[in-house]
Design a protein around this motif. Sequence first.
Motif, PDB file in Angstrom:
ATOM      1  N   ILE A  76     -29.525  10.560 -38.328  1.00  0.00           N
ATOM      2  CA  ILE A  76     -29.708  10.722 -36.879  1.00  0.00           C
ATOM      3  C   ILE A  76     -28.560  11.537 -36.297  1.00  0.00           C
ATOM      4  O   ILE A  76     -28.769  12.515 -35.563  1.00  0.00           O
ATOM      5  N   ALA A  77     -27.338  11.156 -36.644  1.00  0.00           N
ATOM      6  CA  ALA A  77     -26.169  11.871 -36.112  1.00  0.00           C
ATOM      7  C   ALA A  77     -26.210  13.332 -36.544  1.00  0.00           C
ATOM      8  O   ALA A  77     -25.986  14.232 -35.721  1.00  0.00           O
ATOM      9  N   CYS A 110     -28.781  15.296 -34.560  1.00  0.00           N
ATOM     10  CA  CYS A 110     -28.369  15.572 -33.183  1.00  0.00           C
ATOM     11  C   CYS A 110     -27.299  16.658 -33.146  1.00  0.00           C
ATOM     12  O   CYS A 110     -27.287  17.496 -32.244  1.00  0.00           O
ATOM     13  N   ILE A 111     -26.395  16.634 -34.124  1.00  0.00           N
ATOM     14  CA  ILE A 111     -25.357  17.665 -34.161  1.00  0.00           C
ATOM     15  C   ILE A 111     -26.007  19.016 -34.456  1.00  0.00           C
ATOM     16  O   ILE A 111     -25.689  20.020 -33.837  1.00  0.00           O
ATOM     17  N   VAL A 161     -27.195  18.638 -29.343  1.00  0.00           N
ATOM     18  CA  VAL A 161     -27.522  17.764 -28.229  1.00  0.00           C
ATOM     19  C   VAL A 161     -26.246  17.487 -27.449  1.00  0.00           C
ATOM     20  O   VAL A 161     -25.206  17.221 -28.037  1.00  0.00           O
ATOM     21  N   ASP A 168     -28.480  10.385 -29.713  1.00  0.00           N
ATOM     22  CA  ASP A 168     -28.359   9.574 -30.927  1.00  0.00           C
ATOM     23  C   ASP A 168     -28.876   8.159 -30.661  1.00  0.00           C
ATOM     24  O   ASP A 168     -29.648   7.596 -31.440  1.00  0.00           O
TER      25      ASP A 168
END
Lengths: 337, 628
Positions: free
Chosen positions: A266-267, A270-271, A275, A281
């Motif tokens: 997830i992290a 998003c990176i 985002v 996240d």
Amino acid sequence: MQNNIYPFAAIVGQERMKLGLILTVINPAISGMLIRGEKGTAKSTAVRALADILPQVEVVRDCPFHLAPVERGAVCRDCARPQCRETDTAARKIAVVELPVGATEDRVVGTLDLEKALREGVKHFEPGLLAAAHRGILYVDEVNLLDDHVVDVLLDSAAMGVNTVEREGISFSHPARFSLVGTMNPEEGELRPQLLDRFGLCVTVEGSRDAAERVEIMERRAAFEADPAAFLSRWAEPSRQLAAAITAAIARYPAVTVAREWLFDIAACCIEVGVDGHRGDIIMLKTAKTLAAYHGRAEVSREDIEEAAQFALPHRVRRQPLQDIAREVRGPRPTAA
Amino acid sequence: MIAPASSAGPRPFFPFSAIIGQERMKLALLLVAIDPGIGGALIRGEKGTAKSTAARALAGLLAAVDAEARLVTLPLNATEEMVAGGLDFSATLRTGERAFQPGVLARAHGGVLYIDEVNLLDDHLVDLILDAAEFGVNIVEREGLSVQHDCRFALIGTMNPEEGALRPQLLDRFGLCVEVASERDPEVRVTLIERREAYERDPGAFARACAEEDAAVAARIARARAACRGLRLSTTLRGYIGELTMSRHVAGHRADLVIARAAIAHAAWQGRAAATVDDVLAVAEMALLHRQREALPPPPPPPRDDNAEEPSARPPDQSPPRDPPPAPMPDQDGAGTAPPPPPGDEAGDSLHAIGETFRVKRIAPVEDRLRRRGSGRRGRTRTSEKQGRYVRSQSCAECRDLALDATLRAAAPHQCRRRADSRVAVVIHREDWREKVREKRIGSFILFVVDASGSMGARGRMVAAKGAVMSLLLDAYQKRDTVAMITFRRREAALALPPTASIDMAGTLLRALPVGGRTPLAAGLAKAYETLSPALRRDPTVRPLVILVSDGKANVGLDGGNGVEDACRLAERLGQDARVRWVVVDTEEPQGVRLRLAHRIALALGADYFHVEDLRATDLVQVAKGQG
């Protein structure tokens, strides 16, 4: 009395929008959804139809602030209805409160209780729409046309789940945690970035391009208008099943687990898509867990995470100035086995 | 009776010690908690970076350190009498004597005043707060009351710069300023997600788990507060601070004072017996970030005073990395690559990318006191509908929008006398009537008239022009303006974008705008008139702003006439309508022979004239002047 609302279960197509709304209902911590799309795509119909399938929550009976029993406290001491303190609790369907685009600020945040002031000469706070929406859904049709100062108020209370009032002789604050559901037609202007970020999920809807589906939409609509009662009774069972699935998912949600390695997915996702901030996240994880709960699973799967990205990220992808909001977001890449 | 705003429900805020990363933001807040005299902190940054969470978490710490020093939240929609204080209606009713109800400023005295989205705060409240902060006294002269009380507080504000800039006077009022961004380290992000989940599963249990750590931080703040009083800065360090601020071209002396106080607070926080160069360097960026002008020379070397009482622990070349200067409002990535030119375009046309975007100078339409309709934030206006923010009240003969609270307050002192012959609790006479004064910011109608002729294509002029128009569009977006765009090239002008609130559409159009052909400037102006007329007819109160972007080299007249002469003649006629404000942005090459034709057009129009390179709001001082 609500008998003339078109049933949620009978809406044809628009699967993503319907699923998003269901997720929002199951998990209020997702904090709502923005539905973007052209006119006549059943956006408002779907939101209003939610009333049909909403679960119940426990509230302090007759509480004007819709407090949960555990929330009793500071607000009650200052409340105009001290008798609430003694009464027991009641189950109540969660509310869908509609915020009209032309609403005045007083109506939204609450105001001085006119009757109390004139009759008894005392200042009391008359709760507004934000209090009514506590623990429920605040629905804004054409949210992009909302007056700036009303948006400011929404930002203020959505940020911390508290409505702070310092006006008209009244200094008061009460909890106001609500799911914000908004619909908009992007052709009429975009949303302010802060407000956009407050919506947990975002879907874009389009009119159906499938001829059979379009025919089905027309036929159901015609059947509903010709004889609402018969139509509703025909859809009563699917509606009941949907409501039961939602209730079951709510019960299952707290126990849903997620492997820690997927938090890294997830992290990383998003990176990678770029985002702003960390809300993406957090919402993505919640959405994945809610999807698992809705699908009857005890553990989040890779598909849940990929699907969650589609809901939680389109409006958070850092855009070039004035670039359109993304319609598709690539899910996280599979981690090396 | 309503007690002052109390904590709402038992749901505790996210604890301070559980916030991951964002060390500079946390440090700034801690320094303010140790010494409120630093003047507060402004936290700027993108959405979702725990700005508000941190500010509110500070409230918990403050309460633990000193029960009197609380954090008071100022909602954006507060009314004036609730901020400054006003007449207490209930108490006055009971006693017949005017009683004072203290406002937000009184409650913030000795503590912290917190404003979320501070850049959205209305000017009238900003003025109130600035006055009080300037003199440390709040003076109330209203509703028959005459009260003043001490009012010293630290201001904490959070803002997302995407929503617009902060007034320079207010900006300078914040002692410290930090920029926050999201964490890039996946490990940190994952920990952050986990903590948030744990908090939301059971806020009470989460807060209890962090209570010990929070208490330790609170105790350290209390120790640092006590230690602060005994700390002084050496003369050498004072000199160094002076050099530092001068080298950054900082206006005024506030930065020096803030750095000095913050360095002492930092030394106290670190448990040092004396402040060192490290303390100064640790806090200097926070005091300078929002005060320095554009150029960023390296800091002067730290003092090399061999017999100074505090030798620097760190050689100068290892001073902490410098913060980047405040990012300009729009995303710099605006200089994107252009899409391929549309097929079938005639030869000679070229397509140019959008040049670098920047923050534009403040451009306002003709101001007036007309009652208006509309919504936006370029100008402020009184509004006649029951819409807009209720800012204050005034007495009225005919009352359509009754301000009940103010009316009751006006009636309260007379009740003992009036009630004798009545059976209601409050007797209101006509002279008590007060009506609401509402204000809302209004957007403007902005018409862009963009030259797309071949001469604009030379030497990257169109790239710069597109960058300028894009910058103006971003500015228009922040102010909720309606925009329309006319382009002119070859023999004609066209309304490329009818009036719309969707700035995105204007941007898309701009990106795809090709350049080529001759310059029918007069046709462009005629089209502008054609577009403005119906808008003015529909809403006579509208005050449009027309921005003409051109090098002025007109070479196609209206009916085969002379290009420049036709344009000037038309410009003179158009310039006579006082309702329309014109701005000419000249794109002529600044080097070489200049014809200054755009300047001639500007004179004829009575327009404000900028060269494209002067449109930039370069530094704070200029922005301030622009707002004057």
